[in-house]
Design an enzyme around this catalytic site. Structure first.
Site, mmCIF file in Angstrom:
data_model
loop_
_atom_site.group_PDB
_atom_site.id
_atom_site.type_symbol
_atom_site.label_atom_id
_atom_site.label_comp_id
_atom_site.label_asym_id
_atom_site.label_seq_id
_atom_site.Cartn_x
_atom_site.Cartn_y
_atom_site.Cartn_z
ATOM 1 N N HIS A 101 3.825 3.401 -0.282
ATOM 2 C CA HIS A 101 4.097 2.196 0.510
ATOM 3 C C HIS A 101 5.448 1.629 0.082
ATOM 4 O O HIS A 101 5.543 0.807 -0.828
ATOM 5 C CB HIS A 101 2.980 1.167 0.296
ATOM 6 C CG HIS A 101 2.978 0.059 1.300
ATOM 7 N ND1 HIS A 101 1.920 -0.192 2.139
ATOM 8 C CD2 HIS A 101 3.913 -0.871 1.617
ATOM 9 C CE1 HIS A 101 2.184 -1.219 2.920
ATOM 10 N NE2 HIS A 101 3.395 -1.659 2.608
ATOM 11 N N HIS A 117 9.074 0.411 2.156
ATOM 12 C CA HIS A 117 9.733 0.226 3.450
ATOM 13 C C HIS A 117 11.209 0.592 3.358
ATOM 14 O O HIS A 117 11.936 0.081 2.504
ATOM 15 C CB HIS A 117 9.597 -1.225 3.900
ATOM 16 C CG HIS A 117 8.216 -1.603 4.325
ATOM 17 N ND1 HIS A 117 7.801 -1.559 5.640
ATOM 18 C CD2 HIS A 117 7.135 -2.012 3.606
ATOM 19 C CE1 HIS A 117 6.530 -1.948 5.713
ATOM 20 N NE2 HIS A 117 6.103 -2.223 4.495
ATOM 21 N N GLU A 165 -3.715 -8.209 3.701
ATOM 22 C CA GLU A 165 -2.635 -8.876 2.959
ATOM 23 C C GLU A 165 -2.581 -10.339 3.393
ATOM 24 O O GLU A 165 -2.927 -11.236 2.629
ATOM 25 C CB GLU A 165 -1.298 -8.186 3.231
ATOM 26 C CG GLU A 165 -0.131 -8.790 2.467
ATOM 27 C CD GLU A 165 1.212 -8.202 2.870
ATOM 28 O OE1 GLU A 165 2.176 -8.398 2.113
ATOM 29 O OE2 GLU A 165 1.325 -7.575 3.942
ATOM 30 N N ASP A 173 6.470 -1.633 -2.067
ATOM 31 C CA ASP A 173 6.589 -2.379 -0.811
ATOM 32 C C ASP A 173 8.054 -2.485 -0.396
ATOM 33 O O ASP A 173 8.527 -1.719 0.433
ATOM 34 C CB ASP A 173 5.921 -3.746 -0.918
ATOM 35 C CG ASP A 173 5.562 -4.328 0.439
ATOM 36 O OD1 ASP A 173 5.632 -3.586 1.447
ATOM 37 O OD2 ASP A 173 5.194 -5.509 0.499
#
Length: 385
Positions: free
Chosen positions: A30, A32, A221, A320
């Site tokens: 995960h 981005h 989340e 993230d």
């Protein structure tokens, strides 16, 4: 689950040093693409396209991104992407960002990574959806080759994402499937979670399942258990992006002498959804530092990742957005060691879980584990079983 051998003087079960953590092989599921740019790259690309930024030098810009993301809300956190996406609107810019992401991850010891990003957000200067995928793949391929020339092995796949608030889910799903043999390994939906559930465009999940295509969905989340339930039951998600709020379906029962209320000395009672997630070993893509920024957790020490791992959920550790959180896999691991008392065993567990949850075929996962991850831990610990 594979564990480290504590016999024959192995360091298994000990607290690793910063140098040891830096040397460990890592897997990130995960991460981005538009959240991991180098500040210097943002400055240079912004100058090329005339985009105004809130700071004029790399250090100040990096600080601005981190502070803006430290709002405690997901909505404010997402606003920081207006600047990174603005400078990723040409093939050269996309390729550069992808190339640098691969190099930065490899330098941090990452041996397998999945880069998620939304092609629909990169069409402002005339690219087609297919153009964007090809540009990112060109950058990934170049980054892998450059890393190899530096003696670092890394494999990277694209996770193509549809934006929750838009209505292009089917189109983006078809784009992902069309490029499954050209670098795209899975599909995701991202963006504002509350109010934009998987049922918004329910038909695409059947389409993806019928095409045997892997799915991960941001859930749990900013929204709670209903979001997670839709992700797994309607969306057929193989993994959950974040999923931290699954703890809302777990009652931590205290021993009579426990004072802090985290259930560490008691036991846990799982609800039906929590049992489903654990029974099916649906991997949770947990991102501790990011979760602190968006208000999904209050501290590293009390982040649910530790309790969920102790309860045998399929826990993975992730970054993230490396720019917004000023983080890396080494940083995430180090914080858990220093503030949550994680040992080398814990780091091995989440790395192996991530490898076995990667969106590639079983034999490829086995090769990743046997050729890179286990030998990497052996190199610093002496034995792995």
């Amino acid at each position: 689950m594979t564990t480290l051998d504590t016999s024959a003087g192995s360091a298994a079960g000990s607290y690793p040093t910063a140098d040891t953590i830096r040397s460990l092989p890592k897997v990130v599921l995960h991460d981005h693409l538009d959240g991991g740019l180098r500040p210097q790259t943002v400055l240079e690309l912004a100058e090329q396209v005339g985009h105004a930024l809130p700071a004029a030098d790399p250090e100040s810009l990096g600080t601005w991104f981190q502070e803006a993301a430290d709002s405690g809300t997901l909505v404010r956190y997402l606003e920081t992407f207006d600047h990174t996406i603005a400078v990723m609107q040409t093939p050269d810019a996309l390729a550069r960002v992808a190339r640098e992401a691969v190099l930065d991850l490899a330098a941090d010891g990452v041996v397998y990574a999945e880069q998620r990003w939304a092609p629909e957000q990169h069409l402002a200067r005339g690219m087609s959806l297919q153009d964007t995928v090809e540009a990112v793949q060109a950058g990934i391929d170049e980054g892998i080759a450059l890393a190899a020339a530096e003696g670092r092995i890394i494999r990277v796949g694209q996770l193509v994402t549809a934006m929750r608030h838009a209505d292009r889910w089917q189109e983006i799903a078809e784009l992902a499937v069309a490029n499954r043999d050209r670098g795209v390994v899975g599909f995701d939906i991202a963006g504002a979670e509350a109010g934009f559930p998987p049922s918004r465009h329910a038909g695409i999940w059947s389409y993806l399942a019928e095409n045997d295509f892997p799915v991960t969905i941001h859930a749990g989340e900013a929204a709670g258990l209903d979001s997670i339930a839709e992700a797994v039951h309607l969306g057929h998600a193989d993994r959950i992006g974040h999923g931290v709020r699954i703890v809302e379906d777990i009652a931590f029962v205290l021993d009579s002498d426990e004072k802090d209320g985290d259930g560490a000395d008691g036991f846990a009672e799982l609800g039906h959804l929590a049992h489903w997630i654990r029974d099916h070993q649906i991997a949770l893509e947990l991102c501790p530092v990011s979760n602190l920024q968006t208000g999904a957790a209050e501290s590293i020490a009390k982040h649910p990742i530790t309790r969920l791992k102790e309860l045998d959920f399929a826990v993975t550790l992730n970054t993230d957005n490396r720019l917004m959180s000023r983080t890396s896999m080494t940083h995430e691991m180090t914080l858990l060691v220093e503030e949550a008392a994680w040992t080398i065993d814990d780091l091995a567990d989440v790395t192996l879980t991530a490898a076995w949850s990667a969106f590639m075929h079983h034999d490829e996962r086995r090769e990743l584990v046997d050729s890179l991850i286990l030998p990497g831990y052996q190199a610093v610990q002496g034995a792995v079983r």
